[in-house]
Each structure stands twice: as structure tokens, then as C-alpha cells.
Design a protein around this motif. Structure first.
Motif, PDB file in Angstrom:
ATOM      1  N   GLU A  93       2.302  17.136 -70.013  1.00 49.30           N
ATOM      2  CA  GLU A  93       2.856  16.023 -71.051  1.00 49.30           C
ATOM      3  C   GLU A  93       1.541  15.173 -71.188  1.00 49.30           C
ATOM      4  OE1 GLU A  93       6.205  14.408 -69.455  1.00 49.30           O
ATOM      5  OE2 GLU A  93       7.322  16.196 -68.930  1.00 49.30           O
ATOM      6  N   LEU A  94       0.846  14.745 -70.172  1.00 44.96           N
ATOM      7  CA  LEU A  94      -0.203  14.028 -70.271  1.00 44.96           C
ATOM      8  C   LEU A  94      -1.273  14.925 -71.384  1.00 44.96           C
ATOM      9  CD1 LEU A  94      -2.526  11.874 -69.643  1.00 44.96           C
ATOM     10  CD2 LEU A  94      -3.212  13.067 -67.742  1.00 44.96           C
ATOM     11  N   TRP A  95      -1.310  15.993 -71.384  1.00 45.15           N
ATOM     12  CA  TRP A  95      -2.162  16.769 -72.292  1.00 45.15           C
ATOM     13  C   TRP A  95      -1.807  16.530 -73.809  1.00 45.15           C
ATOM     14  CZ3 TRP A  95      -1.205  20.975 -75.795  1.00 45.15           C
ATOM     15  CH2 TRP A  95      -2.388  21.688 -76.255  1.00 45.15           C
ATOM     16  N   GLU A  96      -0.493  16.765 -73.790  1.00 46.60           N
ATOM     17  CA  GLU A  96       0.021  16.721 -75.138  1.00 46.60           C
ATOM     18  C   GLU A  96      -0.126  15.007 -75.742  1.00 46.60           C
ATOM     19  OE1 GLU A  96       3.727  18.231 -76.682  1.00 46.60           O
ATOM     20  OE2 GLU A  96       3.759  19.705 -74.858  1.00 46.60           O
ATOM     21  N   ALA A  97       0.018  14.420 -74.714  1.00 41.59           N
ATOM     22  CA  ALA A  97      -0.002  12.580 -75.149  1.00 41.59           C
ATOM     23  C   ALA A  97      -1.461  12.526 -75.688  1.00 41.59           C
ATOM     24  CB  ALA A  97       0.386  11.931 -73.956  1.00 41.59           C
ATOM     25  N   LEU A  98      -2.475  13.176 -74.901  1.00 41.91           N
ATOM     26  CA  LEU A  98      -3.717  12.802 -75.177  1.00 41.91           C
ATOM     27  C   LEU A  98      -4.085  13.455 -76.655  1.00 41.91           C
ATOM     28  CD1 LEU A  98      -5.687  13.535 -71.770  1.00 41.91           C
ATOM     29  CD2 LEU A  98      -5.449  11.494 -72.936  1.00 41.91           C
ATOM     30  N   MET A  99      -3.461  14.667 -76.717  1.00 42.84           N
ATOM     31  CA  MET A  99      -3.839  15.385 -78.040  1.00 42.84           C
ATOM     32  C   MET A  99      -3.114  14.503 -79.313  1.00 42.84           C
ATOM     33  SD  MET A  99      -5.627  17.951 -77.364  1.00 42.84           S
ATOM     34  CE  MET A  99      -6.348  16.801 -76.248  1.00 42.84           C
ATOM     35  N   GLN A 100      -2.063  13.918 -78.931  1.00 39.27           N
ATOM     36  CA  GLN A 100      -1.480  13.029 -79.942  1.00 39.27           C
ATOM     37  C   GLN A 100      -2.250  11.831 -80.140  1.00 39.27           C
ATOM     38  OE1 GLN A 100       1.070  13.560 -82.055  1.00 39.27           O
ATOM     39  NE2 GLN A 100       2.383  15.120 -81.268  1.00 39.27           N
ATOM     40  N   ALA A 102      -5.448  11.550 -79.829  1.00 39.14           N
ATOM     41  CA  ALA A 102      -6.733  12.106 -80.521  1.00 39.14           C
ATOM     42  C   ALA A 102      -6.421  12.215 -81.910  1.00 39.14           C
ATOM     43  CB  ALA A 102      -7.193  13.417 -79.858  1.00 39.14           C
ATOM     44  N   ALA A 103      -5.317  12.582 -82.338  1.00 42.38           N
ATOM     45  CA  ALA A 103      -4.970  12.673 -83.684  1.00 42.38           C
ATOM     46  C   ALA A 103      -5.040  11.391 -84.285  1.00 42.38           C
ATOM     47  CB  ALA A 103      -3.489  13.152 -84.060  1.00 42.38           C
ATOM     48  N   THR A 104      -4.333  10.455 -83.684  1.00 43.41           N
ATOM     49  CA  THR A 104      -4.066   8.936 -84.117  1.00 43.41           C
ATOM     50  C   THR A 104      -5.730   8.465 -84.423  1.00 43.41           C
ATOM     51  OG1 THR A 104      -2.064   8.601 -83.112  1.00 43.41           O
ATOM     52  CG2 THR A 104      -3.317   6.719 -83.832  1.00 43.41           C
ATOM     53  N   GLN A 105      -6.511   8.717 -83.458  1.00 48.16           N
ATOM     54  CA  GLN A 105      -7.946   7.901 -83.447  1.00 48.16           C
ATOM     55  C   GLN A 105      -8.587   8.897 -83.777  1.00 48.16           C
ATOM     56  OE1 GLN A 105      -6.954   5.976 -79.335  1.00 48.16           O
ATOM     57  NE2 GLN A 105      -8.835   5.048 -80.260  1.00 48.16           N
ATOM     58  N   GLN A 106      -8.571  10.043 -84.379  1.00 47.74           N
ATOM     59  CA  GLN A 106      -9.672  11.113 -84.796  1.00 47.74           C
ATOM     60  C   GLN A 106     -10.585  11.171 -83.917  1.00 47.74           C
ATOM     61  OE1 GLN A 106      -9.125  13.294 -88.049  1.00 47.74           O
ATOM     62  NE2 GLN A 106      -7.224  12.750 -87.046  1.00 47.74           N
ATOM     63  N   ALA A 121      -3.417  30.207 -81.599  1.00 49.89           N
ATOM     64  CA  ALA A 121      -2.167  29.436 -82.045  1.00 49.89           C
ATOM     65  C   ALA A 121      -2.146  28.008 -81.465  1.00 49.89           C
ATOM     66  CB  ALA A 121      -1.071  30.094 -81.365  1.00 49.89           C
ATOM     67  N   CYS A 122      -2.912  27.797 -80.330  1.00 47.75           N
ATOM     68  CA  CYS A 122      -2.763  26.242 -80.011  1.00 47.75           C
ATOM     69  C   CYS A 122      -3.629  25.332 -80.753  1.00 47.75           C
ATOM     70  CB  CYS A 122      -3.490  26.300 -78.319  1.00 47.75           C
ATOM     71  SG  CYS A 122      -3.309  24.620 -77.633  1.00 47.75           S
ATOM     72  N   ALA A 123      -4.868  26.109 -81.152  1.00 52.12           N
ATOM     73  CA  ALA A 123      -5.660  25.587 -82.235  1.00 52.12           C
ATOM     74  C   ALA A 123      -5.037  25.106 -83.566  1.00 52.12           C
ATOM     75  CB  ALA A 123      -7.213  26.047 -82.305  1.00 52.12           C
ATOM     76  N   GLU A 124      -4.317  26.134 -83.874  1.00 47.71           N
ATOM     77  CA  GLU A 124      -3.695  26.167 -85.334  1.00 47.71           C
ATOM     78  C   GLU A 124      -2.518  24.840 -85.295  1.00 47.71           C
ATOM     79  OE1 GLU A 124      -1.102  28.598 -88.271  1.00 47.71           O
ATOM     80  OE2 GLU A 124      -1.988  29.643 -86.584  1.00 47.71           O
ATOM     81  N   LYS A 125      -1.854  24.879 -84.310  1.00 45.66           N
ATOM     82  CA  LYS A 125      -0.707  23.683 -84.125  1.00 45.66           C
ATOM     83  C   LYS A 125      -1.463  22.417 -83.920  1.00 45.66           C
ATOM     84  CE  LYS A 125       3.624  23.083 -81.578  1.00 45.66           C
ATOM     85  NZ  LYS A 125       4.668  23.600 -80.532  1.00 45.66           N
ATOM     86  N   LEU A 126      -2.371  22.457 -83.045  1.00 44.84           N
ATOM     87  CA  LEU A 126      -3.027  21.070 -82.988  1.00 44.84           C
ATOM     88  C   LEU A 126      -3.512  20.432 -84.307  1.00 44.84           C
ATOM     89  CD1 LEU A 126      -4.857  21.297 -79.562  1.00 44.84           C
ATOM     90  CD2 LEU A 126      -3.101  20.060 -80.044  1.00 44.84           C
ATOM     91  N   LYS A 127      -4.191  21.428 -84.873  1.00 44.70           N
ATOM     92  CA  LYS A 127      -4.577  21.025 -86.163  1.00 44.70           C
ATOM     93  C   LYS A 127      -3.645  20.638 -87.345  1.00 44.70           C
ATOM     94  CE  LYS A 127      -8.798  23.940 -86.117  1.00 44.70           C
ATOM     95  NZ  LYS A 127      -9.325  25.068 -86.495  1.00 44.70           N
ATOM     96  N   ALA A 128      -2.429  21.373 -87.241  1.00 39.84           N
ATOM     97  CA  ALA A 128      -0.957  21.026 -88.022  1.00 39.84           C
ATOM     98  C   ALA A 128      -0.896  19.553 -87.922  1.00 39.84           C
ATOM     99  CB  ALA A 128      -0.223  22.079 -87.889  1.00 39.84           C
ATOM    100  N   GLN A 129      -0.842  19.013 -86.389  1.00 37.33           N
ATOM    101  CA  GLN A 129      -0.588  17.774 -86.154  1.00 37.33           C
ATOM    102  C   GLN A 129      -1.524  16.720 -86.231  1.00 37.33           C
ATOM    103  OE1 GLN A 129       0.849  17.849 -82.083  1.00 37.33           O
ATOM    104  NE2 GLN A 129      -1.241  17.272 -81.374  1.00 37.33           N
ATOM    105  N   THR A 131      -4.629  16.766 -85.052  1.00 34.47           N
ATOM    106  CA  THR A 131      -5.786  16.586 -83.980  1.00 34.47           C
ATOM    107  C   THR A 131      -6.965  17.393 -84.456  1.00 34.47           C
ATOM    108  OG1 THR A 131      -3.998  16.747 -82.115  1.00 34.47           O
ATOM    109  CG2 THR A 131      -6.113  17.021 -81.680  1.00 34.47           C
ATOM    110  N   PRO A 132      -8.097  16.619 -84.427  1.00 30.32           N
ATOM    111  CA  PRO A 132      -9.415  17.361 -84.849  1.00 30.32           C
ATOM    112  C   PRO A 132     -10.027  18.323 -83.697  1.00 30.32           C
ATOM    113  CG  PRO A 132      -9.612  14.895 -84.936  1.00 30.32           C
ATOM    114  CD  PRO A 132      -8.367  15.163 -83.927  1.00 30.32           C
TER     115      PRO A 132
END
Length: 241
Positions: A93-100, A102-106, A121-129, A131-132
Motif C-alpha cells: 500500500e505504501l508503494w501504491e501511495a508513493l506511485m500516486q 509521484a503521478a501528482t508531482q510528476q 504490465a506494471c509499467a503500463e498500468k503506472l503510466k496509465a495513471q 506516473t512517470p
């Protein structure tokens, strides 16, 4: 912003930081101006505490981390017993929160580890939300120089490694010697869960803090490892942690 306690709590020889919430943990790592806590974080659970008690090298590796957070109900209860209330911070959950965040602050991130199809698949999903993802390298790389080149080229703010413990922590130690200007986090099977290739315990088990029991039922071969939980409980009840 919620305040974060800087008073470390010793649990079985490991110093752990208490947090009042997941938001506080994320704010401790990623500042409002986009700067990050340099170093690396390690999730602490009863099994890891017991393994470290029997292995001085592992204990030294863990205590060398910049951040150790309570990712186990037993650790949370021991910290509360010592007068330092904290919430549980599950590593996934910490990882997901950090990725979110990271998306907010680019903020650029690099993800390392897991099978090629899981990593992709992980990279694709992160980019879709949003996350750089500066680079995504699966766990089957043949030369660590590939990792060094990626870090030095992209200069990420956050680097996460999914290889299982303690392999991922040992790799992180080596990578930090090459590129120390990021926050590193070992995340085990998190990419698998995030992409649907793996399965986390159902919400009911998570809410009841029985993820360990679900994993034991799913993998009876873990019985030997789970005995560490019994040993930990005994030490906790005797206040010997």
C-alpha cells in the motif's frame, strides 16, 4: 499536513519509525517541493525481526536503512506496548501511495524486478495513471551495469525493487553506491498484485490482520516460517522485544 514522529522505537534490536497514518509516511518520504528522502525503506514485520535476531549481517543491513516502518500487526502492537502508537503501513500500500504521489508531482520512477510480463504490465498500468516511469527493468537482467546505466541516465526520484527479501535489499545497497540520490524501496510481490498476476489476501483477512493465516492456508509450506510468529508472540508477551 500530519506530523510525523521522529522518535524511533526499538523492536527486537531494529529501530522503527512510528507513523499516525499512511499519508504521514508518504509525506515523510516525498516533500511538498518534490524532493525525496534519500536512502531506502524497509518494511518490518515479526518474521523479519526474528530473522534479524539470528543474523547480525541482516540486522546491520536493516538498520542501515533510512526508514524502517511497521508492516506487521505484531510490530505495531509491540510499538504501542512501548508507548509509541502507530498504524500499520503495508509495504504494497505504501508503494501504491508513493506511485500516486509521484503521478501528482510528476516525479520520475524506476521499477526493477519481477517477471518480464509482470514488469511490463506494471509499467503500463503506472503510466496509465500518470506516473512517470523513466525505466522498467525486469528481474532477469544479466548484468547489473544495465541498472547502473538506467539510474544514471534517468536520475529517478524513486526506485523500487521487486525480488523478495533479502535479495532486493542487498541489490539496493549496491545500487545506492552508484546512484544515492533517490528513495529506494524493496517491494517483494507487489508488482504481481498490482497487475493481477498475483493475489493479496481478501479484504476480510486484511481487516482482521490475518493475512499471515491466509498465506499459510494458501501455502502450507510456509509453516516453518510462520513458527517465527509464535516465537515473536512469546517475546512480545514477556516484553523481551
Amino acid at each position: 499536513m500530519e506530523s510525523t514522529s521522529t522518535n524511533l522505537v526499538t523492536v527486537g534490536g531494529i529501530q522503527v519509525t512510528p507513523f499516525p497514518s499512511m499519508a504521514a509516511a508518504v509525506a515523510h518520504i516525498i516533500q511538498a517541493d518534490g524532493s525525496v528522502l534519500p536512502g531506502f525503506g524497509i518494511a518490518i514485520n515479526p518474521e523479519k525481526v526474528m530473522l534479524a535476531r539470528a543474523d547480525d549481517d541482516l540486522k546491520a543491513l536493516i538498520n542501515d536503512a533510512s526508514l524502517r516502518f511497521a508492516d506487521g500487526t505484531g510490530v505495531v502492537r509491540t510499538m504501542s506496548q512501548k508507548g509509541a502508537p502507530t498504524v500499520r503501513i503495508p509495504g504494497c500500500e505504501l508503494w501504491e501511495a508513493l506511485m500516486q504521489q509521484a503521478a501528482t508531482q510528476q516525479l520520475p520512477v524506476v521499477i526493477i524486478g519481477a517477471k518480464p510480463e509482470v514488469n511490463a504490465a506494471c509499467a503500463e498500468k503506472l503510466k496509465a495513471q500518470g506516473t512517470p516511469v523513466a525505466a522498467a527493468i525486469d528481474g532477469y537482467f544479466k548484468d547489473e551495469q544495465q541498472l547502473h546505466d538506467a539510474l544514471l541516465q534517468h536520475r529517478p526520484k524513486i526506485v523500487t525493487v521487486a525480488m523478495g527479501s533479502p535479495r532486493q535489499e542487498k541489490l539496493i545497497q549496491r545500487l545506492r553506491e552508484v546512484y544515492p540520490d533517490a528513495f529506494y524501496l524493496g517491494v517483494g510481490g507487489t508488482y504481481d498484485v498490482f497487475t493481477g498476476f498475483g493475489k493479496r489476501a481478501p479484504k476480510l483477512f486484511c481487516d482482521l490482520h490475518l493475512e499471515w493465516f491466509y498465506r499459510l492456508c494458501s501455502q502450507p509450506s510456509r509453516l516453518g516460517r510462520q513458527l517465527n510468529l509464535v516465537r515473536y508472540l512469546g517475546l512480545h508477551l514477556r516484553r523481551q522485544l
